[in-house]
Design a protein around this motif. Structure first.
Motif, PDB file in Angstrom:
ATOM      1  N   TRP A 100      -9.305   4.298  -9.085  1.00 19.15           N
ATOM      2  CA  TRP A 100      -8.488   3.517  -8.806  1.00 19.15           C
ATOM      3  C   TRP A 100      -6.795   3.291  -8.545  1.00 19.15           C
ATOM      4  N   TRP A 101      -5.749   2.532  -7.517  1.00 15.28           N
ATOM      5  CA  TRP A 101      -4.739   2.036  -6.295  1.00 15.28           C
ATOM      6  C   TRP A 101      -3.766   3.122  -7.923  1.00 15.28           C
ATOM      7  N   GLY A 102      -2.948   4.156  -6.848  1.00 15.90           N
ATOM      8  CA  GLY A 102      -2.080   5.003  -7.550  1.00 15.90           C
ATOM      9  C   GLY A 102      -2.756   5.883  -8.449  1.00 15.90           C
ATOM     10  N   GLY A 103      -3.866   6.389  -8.647  1.00 14.47           N
ATOM     11  CA  GLY A 103      -5.038   7.642  -9.524  1.00 14.47           C
ATOM     12  C   GLY A 103      -5.292   8.019  -9.368  1.00 14.47           C
ATOM     13  N   ASN A 104      -5.411   8.388  -8.093  1.00 11.55           N
ATOM     14  CA  ASN A 104      -6.048   9.619  -7.468  1.00 11.55           C
ATOM     15  C   ASN A 104      -5.531  10.799  -6.950  1.00 11.55           C
ATOM     16  N   LEU A 105      -5.669  11.995  -8.603  1.00  8.42           N
ATOM     17  CA  LEU A 105      -4.374  13.404  -7.985  1.00  8.42           C
ATOM     18  C   LEU A 105      -4.958  14.605  -7.706  1.00  8.42           C
ATOM     19  N   ARG A 106      -6.103  14.365  -7.063  1.00  9.41           N
ATOM     20  CA  ARG A 106      -7.241  15.145  -6.749  1.00  9.41           C
ATOM     21  C   ARG A 106      -6.253  16.071  -5.422  1.00  9.41           C
ATOM     22  N   ILE A 155      -7.802   6.901  -2.696  1.00 11.44           N
ATOM     23  CA  ILE A 155      -8.792   7.649  -2.059  1.00 11.44           C
ATOM     24  C   ILE A 155      -8.493   9.046  -0.959  1.00 11.44           C
ATOM     25  N   TYR A 156      -8.774  10.434  -1.986  1.00 12.01           N
ATOM     26  CA  TYR A 156      -8.628  11.603  -1.379  1.00 12.01           C
ATOM     27  C   TYR A 156     -10.224  11.934  -1.453  1.00 12.01           C
ATOM     28  N   GLY A 193      -5.041   2.225  -0.061  1.00  9.57           N
ATOM     29  CA  GLY A 193      -5.341   2.075   1.114  1.00  9.57           C
ATOM     30  C   GLY A 193      -5.459   2.918   1.829  1.00  9.57           C
ATOM     31  N   ARG A 194      -3.989   2.440   3.111  1.00  8.43           N
ATOM     32  CA  ARG A 194      -3.892   3.725   3.556  1.00  8.43           C
ATOM     33  C   ARG A 194      -3.214   4.951   3.606  1.00  8.43           C
ATOM     34  N   ALA A 195      -2.574   4.694   2.359  1.00  5.87           N
ATOM     35  CA  ALA A 195      -2.231   6.147   1.883  1.00  5.87           C
ATOM     36  C   ALA A 195      -2.703   7.324   1.592  1.00  5.87           C
ATOM     37  N   THR A 196      -2.062   8.530   2.519  1.00 10.37           N
ATOM     38  CA  THR A 196      -2.827   9.765   1.939  1.00 10.37           C
ATOM     39  C   THR A 196      -1.936  10.461   0.809  1.00 10.37           C
ATOM     40  N   TRP A 197      -2.893  11.812   1.270  1.00 10.50           N
ATOM     41  CA  TRP A 197      -1.922  12.825   0.350  1.00 10.50           C
ATOM     42  C   TRP A 197      -1.882  14.717   0.795  1.00 10.50           C
ATOM     43  N   GLY A 198      -1.400  15.091   1.632  1.00 12.87           N
ATOM     44  CA  GLY A 198      -1.219  16.231   2.343  1.00 12.87           C
ATOM     45  C   GLY A 198      -1.644  16.290   3.536  1.00 12.87           C
ATOM     46  N   ASP A 199      -1.763  15.594   4.245  1.00 13.15           N
ATOM     47  CA  ASP A 199      -1.951  15.614   6.262  1.00 13.15           C
ATOM     48  C   ASP A 199      -1.477  15.426   6.713  1.00 13.15           C
ATOM     49  N   GLY A 200      -0.060  15.575   6.834  1.00  8.21           N
ATOM     50  CA  GLY A 200       1.126  15.241   7.458  1.00  8.21           C
ATOM     51  C   GLY A 200       1.397  14.403   8.002  1.00  8.21           C
ATOM     52  N   ASN A 201       0.707  13.284   7.584  1.00  3.07           N
ATOM     53  CA  ASN A 201       1.135  11.731   8.642  1.00  3.07           C
ATOM     54  C   ASN A 201       2.153  11.579   8.200  1.00  3.07           C
ATOM     55  N   LEU A 202       2.996  11.687   9.279  1.00  2.00           N
ATOM     56  CA  LEU A 202       4.866  11.015   8.289  1.00  2.00           C
ATOM     57  C   LEU A 202       4.315   9.606   7.815  1.00  2.00           C
ATOM     58  N   ASP A 203       3.979   8.805   8.057  1.00  2.00           N
ATOM     59  CA  ASP A 203       3.631   7.724   8.596  1.00  2.00           C
ATOM     60  C   ASP A 203       2.701   7.178   7.171  1.00  2.00           C
ATOM     61  N   THR A 204       1.845   8.077   6.383  1.00  2.00           N
ATOM     62  CA  THR A 204       1.033   7.541   5.559  1.00  2.00           C
ATOM     63  C   THR A 204       0.744   8.649   3.905  1.00  2.00           C
ATOM     64  N   ASP A 205       1.424   9.502   4.592  1.00  2.00           N
ATOM     65  CA  ASP A 205       1.544  10.954   3.303  1.00  2.00           C
ATOM     66  C   ASP A 205       2.197  10.764   2.217  1.00  2.00           C
ATOM     67  N   TRP A 206       1.830  10.695   0.877  1.00  2.00           N
ATOM     68  CA  TRP A 206       2.688   9.793  -0.132  1.00  2.00           C
ATOM     69  C   TRP A 206       3.622  11.457  -0.873  1.00  2.00           C
ATOM     70  N   GLU A 237       0.941  -1.836   0.039  1.00  2.00           N
ATOM     71  CA  GLU A 237       0.418  -0.159  -0.028  1.00  2.00           C
ATOM     72  C   GLU A 237       1.022   1.322   0.023  1.00  2.00           C
ATOM     73  N   LEU A 238       2.151   1.189   0.710  1.00  2.00           N
ATOM     74  CA  LEU A 238       2.551   2.223   0.747  1.00  2.00           C
ATOM     75  C   LEU A 238       3.975   2.034   0.408  1.00  2.00           C
ATOM     76  N   TRP A 239       5.011   3.413   1.243  1.00  2.00           N
ATOM     77  CA  TRP A 239       6.296   3.010  -0.233  1.00  2.00           C
ATOM     78  C   TRP A 239       7.097   2.395   0.626  1.00  2.00           C
TER      79      TRP A 239
END
Length: 375
Positions: free
Chosen positions: A234-240, A227-228, A187-200, A145-147
């Motif tokens: 799709w996995w890896g596809g949401n760039l909102r 998910i945003y 999955g757990r991947a986030t974008w822009g929320d600042g959580n170092l463990d999930t913020d892709w 899910e994550l890097w």
């Protein structure tokens, strides 16, 4: 708050100058340019196998490396996205002998998987093809899910160090034009929320800047998430999230965002349902605009559709591919088809099971969107 200070185009958030060394590419707004200033697009195929237990791209048990690349070029593709797992970067890791014929490819005999990668890149260079390296999996067993797979504290630096090694290994050879940092965060991947463990987005900045410190000329390819803000894709596809939280790098003109897109036969996403009322496939461009196409239409950054594919077994899939091919061409976007390989269960390949005959129906729909070789 971050969104108030980061929003803008890649050119507005990166430091330094957009240009690069001879042969390398750079971005300006939503376009990609060669070092001579010519606008270009990456339009290629995925050639998978390095990422799994074969530890080498499939097909080398059937054909010579050179003939496969000659066919890729003859079909009009100008690049190859090469998925790999970090396992193949280790000393003493060799291809699975069941998946490569040393009688057909004697020059590869005795080489490690990483050394085979060297030979593929050299053979691509000889033909004017470009390579995007895609960190597809952390190991050869499955996607993550994550890097990282289990612990960011213990695994992230190894991921970055491996990328730095590859950047050094191919530095000065613009055949390797870009690096796709991690395949399909979900999955757990986030974008822009600042959580170092999930913020892709933050992880991509850490890795991207470390890579650019080794080779400032590479394109840094950053996929979306799943998910945003309650919107699924799709996995890896949401760039909102890239609208309010763009990726910030220390070198200007290096960010290329990437999405993946698939048809109804892979999964029955909402936009494939209720076709009479939605006007399918006319509804698809609106879905793409909202999820990733806006980056190009608003001149924020280029988009590279790193994976898309289908076996064309149902009408919906054929309509999807025809619409997507037209959308990519019309908006000047880069892409790589999944896959050259026929042994993709979900999509099949550009090649049929004999690894030679072209799936002509598929190729005919893709061909209008292809771009020339990159100078």
């Amino acid at each position: 708050m971050d969104a108030g200070t980061d929003a803008g185009t890649d050119a507005g958030t990166d430091g330094g100058t957009p240009g690069g060394a001879a042969g390398y590419l750079h971005t300006q707004g939503a376009r990609i340019y060669a070092s001579n200033g010519q606008e270009v697009r990456l339009t290629g195929v995925n050639w998978f196998g390095f990422e799994g237990p074969s530890r080498v791209p499939y097909g080398l048990h059937k054909r010579t490396l050179g003939s496969l690349l000659d066919q890729v070029k003859s079909l009009g593709y100008n690049m190859i996205r090469l998925p790999f797992s970090n396992d193949i970067l280790r000393a003493g890791v060799y291809p699975n002998p069941l998946d490569i014929s040393y009688t057909i490819n004697p020059e590869l005999n005795g080489l490690t998987s990483l050394e085979v990668m060297d030979r593929i890149i050299a053979a691509a260079k000889a033909r004017g093809l470009r390579i995007v390296l895609d960190r597809h999996r952390p190991d050869s067993y499955s996607q993550s899910e994550l890097w990282y797979r289990n612990s960011r504290a213990t695994e992230e630096q190894a991921w970055i160090d491996d990328w730095k090694m590859l950047a050094r290994r191919y530095k000065g050879d613009p055949t390797v034009v870009g690096v796709d940092l991690h395949n399909e965060p979900h999955g757990r991947a986030t974008w822009g929320d600042g959580n170092l463990d999930t913020d892709w987005r933050l992880a991509a900045e850490r890795a991207g800047n470390a890579i650019l410190a080794e080779n400032p000329n590479l394109l840094i390819i950053v996929e979306g998430i799943e998910i945003y803000q309650g919107n699924w894709y799709w996995w890896g596809g949401n760039l909102r999230g890239a609208r309010d939280f763009p990726v910030r790098l220390n070198v200007a003109g290096r960010v290329v965002y990437s999405t993946h897109d698939y048809p109804e036969s892979v999964y029955g996403q909402p936009w494939f349902q209720n076709k009479p009322s939605t006007g399918y496939p006319a509804n698809l461009p609106g879905v793409w605009d909202a999820t990733w196409g806006f980056l190009v239409k608003e001149n924020r950054a280029p988009v590279f559709v790193g994976e898309f594919g289908t076996k064309l077994l149902i009408d919906s899939d054929r309509q999807w591919l025809q619409t997507l091919s037209s959308y990519l061409k019309g908006n000047g976007m880069s892409f790589s088809v999944w896959s050259l390989n026929p042994n993709s269960d979900d999509t099949g390949g550009v090649l049929q099971d004999d690894w030679t005959t072209v799936q002509q129906g598929k190729q005919t729909l893709i061909a209008p969107a292809l771009a020339p070789l990159i100078p």
